[in-house]
Design an enzyme around this catalytic site. Structure first.
Site, short mmCIF file in Angstrom:
data_model
loop_
_atom_site.label_atom_id
_atom_site.label_comp_id
_atom_site.label_asym_id
_atom_site.label_seq_id
_atom_site.Cartn_x
_atom_site.Cartn_y
_atom_site.Cartn_z
N ASP A 588 0.73 -1.25 -0.26
CA ASP A 588 0.03 0.04 0.03
C ASP A 588 0.93 1.31 0.04
O ASP A 588 1.26 1.83 -1.18
CB ASP A 588 -1.14 -0.07 1.23
CG ASP A 588 -2.12 -0.96 1.05
OD1 ASP A 588 -1.88 -1.95 0.37
OD2 ASP A 588 -3.22 -0.96 1.68
N GLU A 820 -3.52 -7.32 13.22
CA GLU A 820 -2.96 -7.28 12.01
C GLU A 820 -1.67 -6.78 11.67
O GLU A 820 -0.75 -7.18 10.73
CB GLU A 820 -3.89 -6.13 11.08
CG GLU A 820 -3.60 -5.64 9.99
CD GLU A 820 -4.20 -4.70 9.17
OE1 GLU A 820 -4.52 -4.64 7.94
OE2 GLU A 820 -5.07 -4.04 9.99
#
Length: 851
Positions: A588, A820
């Site tokens: 990302d 995460e």
């Protein structure tokens, strides 16, 4: 995380809250092709041979010639495509599907028919079929003195803990959920025996307790569970309006389906239960919670009682049963198929899935799960008890998070004559693990390769099934949509603007990670004879698709220089991003060249391509005397593993780090500016500005990307560059922390900087388990091979492994979740919680299971 702006979606807080799938999704899709039209797009044998011959030489003869052949192939196919008016981007790949292999039929297919394949809800059951009978559980939780319906996994419910503590991926799972002062256990068991319908029977045991000795709120003295059934095909369900008041064994509902025949659902409990129901006839179940709450509200308002009205709409295809009882209580809900006929065995099968018999079988399955875990991951009995608990939660949630989805991807297609410039992919099914039940309960391509590193070790056939489903999603160009948002239940978790998939954009081909493991497994003879035959037939069928996938990357993601690649899809016109994101890379906001253009070279993609080419070369060698024609991948592997060429393109000799190359300047910042909005009103926004002209250069950001040649074990063990890489890894001022390796060095100019006003740093500092696992794998490799840095690699490996395990276990003990990512300063879990995708790789780290 990855894909369609995972972090962007979450940080903007735009997740819609929806409770179910749109049962009419398939029937409402006007663009679904008939089976005839799908077969019409299969090429005849001669054309397939042309494709095979042409593709066989693409890598060897270079990009220019490859493109020429590619356009020749397009011209051959164009008349076929034109005559059927189906764009190439939504044309399936013209070869037999992986899921049509014999190994995925018969016993295997039926054994996996029913399962907990609805990861987005706290508890749900469905079949692996496009239109299934769906079951699920809701309950009334209490927060701030008010009732709230619990159904879809979401952080706003503020459950202090939930997740699978045991699951075998096939016929058993046990889950714990703690909602304020309420504690639930849901235990799932599946059984197939003579007389049962297709897929067998199943049961769920629901145990409701108080988390503490007694509730502090009067509302929590009584538990309200809501068990529902919904037929996605629209078949009418029949409620039993005369339930047994003693609830020893009450028939709740019955019906009939083409797949399983006549069926019944029964309720069994030793406690006194109060049962009420509602029936609905609707094409949607995404608003099921709202429908139930509406019924309850009307009952409270009109009659002063918190109960469903015991009424049903005509031909209801959804039935909801409210079961109320004083806490604590336990109940068994049993689904029995094949109940037609007087001589059926349904009563005996029902009895075996209730009460003491059910409890005994659940205990046996738990013991089998524990034994298999010890055998696979703790053979040397080195794991401490805390680590064992976390390890079991990791594999249980990975397997319990496997879902089945059906629908059509939404593809960006500017040439489409319809509105919005989008076109629908063909209707497809996907059986896949998911990264996170509350945040990402759908398929992500680059995540799935990491998931399978764990799953194949637990259940090889399930892993092959999942990989096969993904490869069957490939279109005729060799492209696979990287995020699978199939069906309205999946779409409900994603804002509309993030749903379209762009056929120019790829994703790391991580499925080659598991392909490499399978090849190594065959070479090391670790599989049984049956498993070896399964893997061999799978690779033989998959070869042409894997080949096309690699060719898609070579054709669409190649750079200007031979042997270079770059991720397409970066925005070179943005005025809002500090550094234009590279979503297709999976990393990302990891910093790349400040001004994207065609001169870029991305070192991580180059390494992914070497992995893919190596696998294809190995498969070719394996089948060189078989039906698969040998393909000369040696030249591609030689090119991409050329250490001098790699260093020439990407190495910074001073730091020993590998960098991207592109049009770059470090003098970029976000500044507050007054800009005119849509209504010509001035507003303040963070706007990007470059303070100097960029130039072509290495992009000087040390982080995960800088380690890809190391993670790929490309660096020779006696190279001085390996020493430099070990320096970068172990330096606390660069990547090293006491909790794992940070994603971006503290020395980077964008370390922990926001990318936009709304996007906090994501891959700009926090610790990610998948990359740490690859680094550990490489360290383990270099600690085993001869070379001057062997002992140092061994020490760094030991320290990094200990840090990762200790921090994950500590966080789990404190929060009840795997996360995460982890904060690089204090090690605290952050991002999505109940992230049991690649964070579950901590189990392989515990077991020291590497390629």
């Amino acid at each position: 995380m990855t894909g369609t702006g995972r972090r962007t979606v979450r940080s903007k807080g735009k997740f819609a809250v929806a409770d179910g799938s749109d049962v009419s999704d398939v029937s409402r899709t006007s663009s679904r092709p008939s089976s005839k039209s799908r077969m019409d797009h299969r090429r005849d044998g001669s054309l397939i041979r042309i494709l095979n011959v042409d593709l066989r030489f693409m890598l060897a003869i270079g990009l220019v010639a490859s493109l020429a052949i590619f356009f020749l192939i397009q011209s051959l196919i164009a008349p076929v495509e034109e005559s059927h008016q189906r764009p190439r981007v939504v044309t399936p790949f013209p070869s037999p599907k992986l899921m049509e292999l014999d190994q995925f039929q018969g016993e295997h297919k039926e054994s996996l028919y029913w399962g907990t394949y609805r990861p987005q809800v706290y508890f749900g059951v469905r079949a692996r079929a496009p239109r299934s009978l769906v079951a699920g559980l809701m309950w009334l939780g209490v927060k701030d003195g008010r009732y709230h319906m619990r159904h879809v996994c979401q952080d706003s419910d503020e459950l202090s803990k939930y997740g699978w503590i045991a699951h075998n991926g096939r016929d058993f799972g046990k889950q714990e959920l703690v909602d304020q002062e309420l504690k639930l256990e849901t235990s799932f068991l599946k059984s197939r025996s003579q007389g049962s319908g297709y897929g067998g029977d199943w049961a769920v045991q629901i145990d409701v307790q108080h988390e503490k000795s007694g509730p502090s709120n009067e509302l929590l003295k009584t538990g309200h569970m809501f068990f529902y059934l919904a037929d996605e095909s629209g078949n009418a369900l029949s409620p039993n309006s005369h339930t047994d008041e003693n609830n020893v064994d009450s028939l709740l509902a019955s019906g009939s389906r083409a797949d399983v025949g006549a069926w019944q659902v029964h309720l069994n409990s030793k406690e006194t239960l109060e049962v009420h129901y509602s029936g609905f006839r609707t094409s949607y179940i995404h608003n099921l919670s709202d429908l139930i709450l509406q019924d309850l509200s009307e009952q409270v308002r009109n009659f002063g009682r918190l109960q469903l009205p015991d009424s049903s709409e005509n031909s209801a295809n959804i039935l909801v049963f409210q079961v109320a009882a004083k806490i604590p209580f336990r109940m068994d809900i049993t689904f029995v198929s094949g109940t037609e006929g007087k001589g059926s065995s349904s009563e005996q099968r029902l009895s075996s899935l209730q009460g003491a018999s059910l409890s005994t079988q659940l205990q046996q399955k738990q013991a089998e799960f524990d034994s298999k875990f010890e055998q696979l991951f703790n053979g040397a009995h080195k794991l401490e008890s805390d680590s064992t608990v976390v390890g079991k939660a990791a594999i249980a949630n990975m397997l319990g998070g496997i879902g089945y989805f059906y629908g059509q991807s939404k593809i960006a297609y500017p040439h489409h004559e319809g509105h919005d410039n989008y076109i629908a992919y063909w209707p497809a099914e996907l059986y896949t693990a998911v990264p996170s039940r509350p945040f990402f309960p759908r398929g992500f391509l680059w995540d799935e390769g990491f998931h399978q590193l764990l799953i194949w070790r637990w259940d090889l056939r399930i892993s092959l099934d999942i990989v096969g489903h993904w490869l069957d999603l490939m279109n005729i160009d060799g492209w696979i949509p990287r995020e699978q948002i199939l069906g309205s239940e999946a779409r409900s978790k994603v804002p509309e603007e993030f749903i379209p998939q762009y056929p120019s954009n790829g994703n790391p081909p991580t499925l080659f990670l598991v392909i490499r493991d399978l090849l190594n497994g065959i070479e090391r003879n670790i599989f049984t004879d049956v498993e070896s035959r399964d893997v061999t037939s799978f690779l033989e069928r998959a070869f042409i698709r894997l080949e096309a996938w690699l060719q898609w990357f070579n054709i669409t993601q190649s750079g200007k220089q031979k042997g270079s690649y770059y991720w397409h899809g970066r925005d070179n016109k943005t005025t809002r991003e500090l550094n234009p994101k590279t979503l297709s890379s999976g990393l990302d906001d990891y910093p790349r060249a400040s001004h994207p253009n065609e001169d870029e070279r991305h070192v991580d993609l180059r390494c992914w391509m070497l992995l893919a080419a190596n696998c294809m070369q190995s498969i070719s060698k394996f089948f060189e005397n078989g039906d698969i024609p040998g393909k000369e991948y040696a030249s591609t592997v030689k090119l991409l593993s050329d250490f001098e060429l790699l260093n020439e393109m990407h190495l910074d000799p001073t730091s020993g780090a590998y960098f991207d190359f592109g049009n770059h300047t470090e003098q970029v910042r976000l500044s507050w500016k007054e800009v005119r909005g849509e209504n010509h009103h001035l507003k303040r926004e963070l706007v990007r500005e470059a303070l100097e002209r960029p130039n072509l250069r290495l992009v000087p950001h040390i982080g995960y990307v800088s380690l890809f040649p190391f993670m790929g074990k490309i660096i020779p063990p006696d190279s001085w560059i390996l020493e430099k890489q070990l320096d970068l890894i172990s330096n606390g001022s660069i990547l090293w922390t006491n909790y794992g390796l940070r994603s971006l060095a503290k020395t980077s100019s964008v370390y922990m900087k926001r990318n936009t006003e709304h996007d906090p740093p994501y891959w700009r500092g926090p610790i990610w388990m998948n990359m740490n696992y690859l680094v550990l794998s490489a360290l383990h490799h270099y600690s085993q091979v001869d070379g001057p840095y062997r002992e140092r690699a061994k020490q760094i490996y030991s320290d990094l492994r200990s840090n990762l395990i200790r921090n994950v276990v500590q966080n789990y003990n404190q929060t009840g979740f795997l996360w995460e990512q982890y904060d690089q300063r204090k090690g605290k879990g952050k991002g999505a919680r109940l992230f049991t995708g690649w964070t579950a790789l901590v189990l392989l780290i515990m077991g020291e299971a590497y390629t």
